[in-house]
Design an enzyme around this catalytic site. Structure first.
Site, short mmCIF file in Angstrom:
data_model
loop_
_atom_site.label_atom_id
_atom_site.label_comp_id
_atom_site.label_asym_id
_atom_site.label_seq_id
_atom_site.Cartn_x
_atom_site.Cartn_y
_atom_site.Cartn_z
N LEU A 1 49.80 -18.54 -26.09
CA LEU A 1 48.97 -16.79 -25.93
C LEU A 1 47.78 -17.38 -26.80
O LEU A 1 46.69 -16.56 -27.21
CB LEU A 1 49.84 -15.94 -26.97
N MET A 2 48.43 -18.16 -28.12
CA MET A 2 47.26 -18.75 -29.49
C MET A 2 46.72 -19.73 -28.55
O MET A 2 45.23 -19.25 -28.91
CB MET A 2 48.27 -19.39 -30.59
N ASP B 1 38.24 -12.93 -33.74
CA ASP B 1 37.46 -12.11 -34.70
C ASP B 1 36.67 -13.00 -35.42
O ASP B 1 36.37 -14.36 -35.48
CB ASP B 1 38.74 -12.55 -36.13
N SER C 1 30.07 -9.06 -41.15
CA SER C 1 30.32 -9.91 -42.29
C SER C 1 30.52 -11.58 -41.32
O SER C 1 31.35 -11.89 -41.25
CB SER C 1 30.96 -10.20 -43.77
N LYS D 1 30.80 -14.63 -39.71
CA LYS D 1 31.82 -16.07 -39.82
C LYS D 1 30.72 -17.15 -39.30
O LYS D 1 30.25 -16.80 -38.23
CB LYS D 1 33.17 -16.37 -38.82
N ASP E 1 35.22 -9.31 -42.47
CA ASP E 1 36.24 -9.83 -42.21
C ASP E 1 37.64 -10.78 -42.73
O ASP E 1 37.90 -11.01 -42.72
CB ASP E 1 35.27 -11.56 -42.34
N ARG F 1 44.09 -7.31 -42.72
CA ARG F 1 45.00 -6.19 -43.58
C ARG F 1 44.39 -5.15 -43.22
O ARG F 1 45.65 -4.62 -43.51
CB ARG F 1 44.67 -6.74 -45.22
#
Length: 518
Positions: A196-197, A283, A288, A290, A360, A364
């Site tokens: 999956l990753m 992501d 912001s 990367k 980024d 959380r």
């Protein structure tokens, strides 16, 4: 695109699944054999299986080992030919010292790790020789041997024309079949997380992720004791998950809230273990943004969701007598015109407002709402996993998963499980010192990065999550440092690691055994 992905994954599992001797008949001369040997000061010692094979070939194994070079060191291998008509090659692998056990310094069982490493080396040697089948010495610990074989042979190459020889591994001899089968399931669980990753984000969107997990659960569970709910955006909105939605709105891919219920306990009233995983399928960092270098690895930012979902699939395959609920908020973090902006304020499910100073730090935000929802179940414990902070990688590297918990009972269980699996955990602080840094915000109740963004980043992220937890047994696993593997774990190839899936499975297994004793 989903159907081809499913077919490819199913094929991958079949290719890497190990079979017992009773399940598969191999043609003579078309298979390899991996045997272990221990280091000793006076003379190397074969395992029980090695001694039996040496007797079968009238002592030729020991004779060839003596003539072929110096004694094998731990993790080293030697290929021998012409020993037996059934085996085109016999690979002997160094297991280290027979007396190895739990190391207080290393915080793992060295004997089990030595077996996993050695067996993986031997199986890859067979694979390099393009031999399609291999029998594996149980090395007096068939579960660890199975884990070494199945983990060591896995490689994500579904999108390449040229593929390595598919090798099927089986237990040598007829003893320890149950332990071997358990090891196979543990390793296949981690391999599912690795798959999956590793899958590119354009081939594993939030919707595809959820549907693939639903398919895998339906394939392993027999008595319909697992139910999967794929919650759409409308449901997420009804739940007032404003923090989660604020991240998802930056992408054209619709968000999904994946909810899994595995009912393994005979008593439906048994309090469930609730597992929560961050599921950012890609992501970019959002506004912001990367750095472009290494951003491709952010296809694995759903590692938390991958590991907890794979752990539940494995628990179902093992038929663990335990109730488990899995929660995975799934979305992409992208910088479109609707994306979060630094300085924005959003409201979480529990009503707390959050000032977003760095888009980024999105994981959380997903977990905040998911943890609030997790409290609607009368849980035995809540454990969340997330590739949350680069600071965790700085702190521990790939040596161990960082664990932040409010429960010594929960920590002890996770720690003991990790010693067995070799996929280590390390306890990190949840001091009030860090809470003050996220609760002092100019515009809202909380700030998503805290006052000192460069200091204690993993700790302030955990302190942020703690603001959404009221249960007495909760643990946050920051798995950013163990997300990928270069050569640190010798029985895993380079790529996404799928850690700490086996530790979560072992933890759930121990919890189920504890329940049975009550």
């Amino acid at each position: 695109m989903l159907l081809p992905l499913r077919n490819v994954f199913t094929k991958s599992l079949i290719c890497h699944r190990a079979f017992s001797a009773s399940q598969q008949n191999f043609n003579s001369g078309k298979k390899g054999l991996v045997l272990g040997i221990y280091e000793k000061e006076d003379a190397p010692t074969l395992t029980k299986a090695g001694v039996a094979f040496d007797n079968l070939v009238s002592g030729k194994l020991k004779e060839m080992l003596t003539l072929s070079g110096p004694p094998l060191k731990k993790g080293k291998s030697r290929s021998l030919y012409g020993l037996h008509q059934d085996y085109s090659t016999v690979v002997v692998v160094g297991l280290g010292k027979e007396t190895a056990g739990v190391s207080d310094l290393e915080q793992w069982n060295e004997n089990k790790e030595n077996i996993r490493t050695a067996i993986s080396v031997g199986c890859r040697q067979v694979q390099d020789l393009e031999i399609p089948c291999v029998e594996v010495d149980p090395c007096e610990d068939a579960q660890s041997a199975a884990e070494g074989a199945v983990l060591g042979l896995f490689e994500y190459n579904e999108l390449k024309k040229k593929k390595k020889t598919v090798v099927q591994a089986q237990l040598h001899g007829r003893s320890d079949n149950e332990a071997w089968h358990k090891g196979v399931l543990y390793a296949e669980g981690q391999n599912l997380a690795r798959y999956l990753m590793e899958t590119p984000a354009n081939r594993l969107t939030p919707t595809m992720f959820a549907e693939l997990i639903e398919e895998r659960l339906s394939a392993v569970q027999v008595n319909s004791n697992a139910k999967v709910h794929i919650r759409p955006r409308s449901w997420i909105e009804e739940q007032d998950m404003g923090a989660f939605l604020s991240v998802a709105k930056g992408s054209d891919e619709p968000p999904v809230f994946l909810e899994i219920h595995y009912s393994g306990s005979a008593s439906a009233t048994d309090n469930p273990l609730v597992l929560v995983g961050k599921g950012v399928t890609f992501d970019s960092g959002g506004i912001s943004l990367k750095p472009s270098s290494g951003m491709d690895a952010m296809r694995g930012d759903m590692g938390g969701a991958a590991t907890i979902c794979s752990a539940i699939v494995t628990a179902a395959a093992l038929k663990l007598p335990l109730n488990i609920i899995g929660l995975a908020p799934l979305c992409e973090n992208m910088p479109n015109g609707r994306a979060n902006k630094p300085g924005d304020v959003v409201r979480a499910k529990n009503g707390k407002t959050i000032q977003i100073d760095n888009t980024d730090a999105e994981g959380r935000l997903l977990l905040a709402d998911a943890l609030c929802y997790a409290h609607t179940f009368n849980s035995r414990a809540i454990v969340n996993a997330a590739t949350l902070t680069g600071a965790m990688d700085v702190a521990l590297g790939s040596a161990a998963t960082g664990v932040f918990t409010n429960s010594t009972w929960l920590w002890n269980h996770l720690h003991e499980a990790s010693i067995v699996t070799g996929d280590r955990v390390w306890r990190m602080p949840l001091f009030e010192h860090y809470s003050k840094q996220v609760t002092e915000s100019q515009l809202a109740d909380l700030n998503n990065v805290g006052k000192y963004s460069r200091s204690g980043g993993a700790c302030t992220a955990a302190a942020f999550l703690k603001e959404f937890v009221t249960v007495p047994h909760w643990a946050h696993l920051d798995i950013a440092g163990v997300m990928s593997n270069k050569d640190e774990v010798p029985y895993l190839r380079k790529g996404m690691a799928g850690r700490p899936t086996r530790s979560l499975v072992e933890f759930a297994t121990r919890l189920s055994e504890e329940s049975q004793k009550l």
